[in-house]
Design an enzyme around this catalytic site. Sequence first.
Site, PDB file in Angstrom:
ATOM      1  N   ASP A  41      -4.479  -9.319  -5.139  1.00 22.81           N
ATOM      2  CA  ASP A  41      -5.317 -10.505  -5.098  1.00 22.81           C
ATOM      3  C   ASP A  41      -5.149 -11.305  -3.808  1.00 22.81           C
ATOM      4  OD1 ASP A  41      -7.144 -12.430  -6.226  1.00 22.81           O
ATOM      5  OD2 ASP A  41      -5.428 -13.726  -6.614  1.00 22.81           O
ATOM      6  N   LYS A  62     -13.985  -9.842  -1.936  1.00 19.88           N
ATOM      7  CA  LYS A  62     -12.752  -9.147  -2.256  1.00 19.88           C
ATOM      8  C   LYS A  62     -12.587  -9.109  -3.774  1.00 19.88           C
ATOM      9  CE  LYS A  62      -9.241 -12.752  -2.432  1.00 19.88           C
ATOM     10  NZ  LYS A  62      -8.745 -12.447  -3.763  1.00 19.88           N
ATOM     11  N   GLU A 105       0.297 -22.007  -5.342  1.00 27.00           N
ATOM     12  CA  GLU A 105      -0.687 -22.636  -6.220  1.00 27.00           C
ATOM     13  C   GLU A 105       0.009 -23.253  -7.427  1.00 27.00           C
ATOM     14  OE1 GLU A 105      -4.557 -20.270  -6.622  1.00 27.00           O
ATOM     15  OE2 GLU A 105      -3.076 -18.704  -6.288  1.00 27.00           O
ATOM     16  N   HIS A 129      -5.986 -11.988   2.215  1.00 28.73           N
ATOM     17  CA  HIS A 129      -5.681 -13.319   2.741  1.00 28.73           C
ATOM     18  C   HIS A 129      -4.434 -13.352   3.620  1.00 28.73           C
ATOM     19  CE1 HIS A 129      -8.876 -14.633   0.329  1.00 28.73           C
ATOM     20  NE2 HIS A 129      -8.235 -15.145  -0.693  1.00 28.73           N
ATOM     21  N   LYS A 168     -11.128 -20.945   6.984  1.00 24.83           N
ATOM     22  CA  LYS A 168     -10.555 -22.286   6.860  1.00 24.83           C
ATOM     23  C   LYS A 168     -10.282 -22.852   8.253  1.00 24.83           C
ATOM     24  CE  LYS A 168      -8.508 -21.582   2.290  1.00 24.83           C
ATOM     25  NZ  LYS A 168      -9.073 -22.744   1.585  1.00 24.83           N
ATOM     26  N   HIS A 185     -12.896 -15.431   2.786  1.00 27.04           N
ATOM     27  CA  HIS A 185     -13.177 -16.833   3.123  1.00 27.04           C
ATOM     28  C   HIS A 185     -11.949 -17.558   3.663  1.00 27.04           C
ATOM     29  CE1 HIS A 185     -11.423 -17.401  -0.907  1.00 27.04           C
ATOM     30  NE2 HIS A 185     -11.122 -18.603  -0.485  1.00 27.04           N
ATOM     31  N   LYS A 191       1.574 -18.283  -8.359  1.00 27.37           N
ATOM     32  CA  LYS A 191       0.886 -19.235  -9.226  1.00 27.37           C
ATOM     33  C   LYS A 191       1.896 -20.072 -10.008  1.00 27.37           C
ATOM     34  CE  LYS A 191      -3.467 -16.766  -9.769  1.00 27.37           C
ATOM     35  NZ  LYS A 191      -4.213 -17.854  -9.106  1.00 27.37           N
ATOM     36  N   ARG A 228     -27.686 -10.153 -14.874  1.00 28.32           N
ATOM     37  CA  ARG A 228     -28.049  -9.516 -16.140  1.00 28.32           C
ATOM     38  C   ARG A 228     -28.462 -10.552 -17.193  1.00 28.32           C
ATOM     39  NH1 ARG A 228     -25.726  -4.187 -15.857  1.00 28.32           N
ATOM     40  NH2 ARG A 228     -24.120  -4.044 -14.232  1.00 28.32           N
TER      41      ARG A 228
END
Length: 517
Positions: A263, A176, A244, A268, A210, A206, A368, A68
């Site tokens: 998420d 996703k 993470e 995953h 790995k 993805h 996280k 956009r």
Amino acid sequence: MAETVQHVEIRPAFRTIGTCEIEIPPPACIVIFGGFGDLTRRKLMPSLYRLHKQKLLPEHFFVFGADRVKVERDQYLETMRTAVKEGAPADYDEEGWADFASSLHYASFDFDIAETYVSNLKDKLVPLEGKYQTAGNRIFYLAIPPTAFETVVLNLDKAGLSKMRKSGYPYVVIEKPFGRDLESAKHLNRILQACFSEKQVFRIDHYTAKETVQNMLMFRFANAIFEPLWNRNYVDHVQVTVAETLGVEHRAAYYEEAGVIRDMFQSHLFQVLALTAMEPPVTFEADAVSDEKNKVFRSIRPFPLERLAEFVAIGQYGKGEIDGEPVPAYREEPGVSAASPIPTYAAMKIFVDNWRWTGVPFYLRSGKRLKRARQEVSIHFKAVPHLMFADMLENSIEPNTLIFRVHPDEGIGLTFQTKKPGTRFCLSPGPMVMNFSFGSAGLDAYEWVLLDCMLGDQMLFLREEAVEQTWRLLTPLIEKLEATTEAGIFPNYASGSEGPEEAKQLFEKSDCTWMPL
């Protein structure tokens, strides 16, 4: 403008990278919806550039960015050049960039207006396809917010861009999260079925691309000494960890809607669980592998919603320190509600009720702002049945553990007991470690999925059934947590810690060893 398809003779071509031969895809163009967006700049454009540098892209190829944002091509190229310099600094050089940039194009239009898919997309693709001789092969990569998936898919169909032709394919790649619950995932699948065939749809994860995750299948099914041990008779439990140190970063708007379970778990972690627990496929082909993964999903025991505390623990990070630097609490991040009940951490105990795994708990955890970034799968074997050293040792003997390190320091490790030199009875765990050394020849996860999509190989992508099965398991859990989680219980772990205490208790209640970060 009438479509004309250039007919290019396509012969399988390969390039040797390291010790492996990698197939070069047939001619194609990639149309990136969200071509000016964050995902394109951070992942897609650097990955495409690296593939170009390693001569793994077809000779007849171009990229068409669509978004956009109204910018001229020169400004678009400069923005992408900066993205490539930051995302692939070791591979960047001016000559390589100039060569790659010659195949980049851009158009801005409103994705909501169906007519612009003809005037600003289809009519511009056709002459470019003639120039680059891409044989009419088109990949539509939806690097856009999930709320826009349906609109773009329907408008591609209205513009006549979704159907297979005598020469040339259209594929659609969807990032996703695929839906936010079972009903929304089913709805999106119905939309895709009406516009594309299942063979044209590539639901990307993805994480399954790995190197270490892919290596799990090879390790299991190509080594005769391990597969006989891969069952309830020898395995005590399995742990899958994705930790993470980063916070929510620039994704606050998305994360406030999703949370850690949508998420990380729905795609995953459940995909890694399936690869760990699946039976050997009949052949190493996409459909056969997907069939075995789907059997795992169908075998997972539903969560007992009346006793969730025994199977699930959630958390949200507060203030703390990461690498000695102070970091804010989740609720202090820009764009996050000051009373947000969204979890940034979750741990689950899961049972796969089939012949191989009955009674073996699988522990999945992700969060996280944790103490250390770590992604791994650990297989914890049962203790030896007779401890003839019991009267000689003060501590119990640690069982063997097989660890697949996904990140950092990719590799595989096995711990076993050895006698400490210079002693008579003292035992200590000894590691056997194999590190993966990829160097500049190693392809990252996005590079693999881009190549496989151009080749039409769906091995690393999710089928319709897998998406719906995982949502079928997680939707009741998420709804129960959202209905019962009180904002007052958060935050319940400090940034830089191992996570909430409730998660550790899930392991301890089952006498399982909590793998520290």
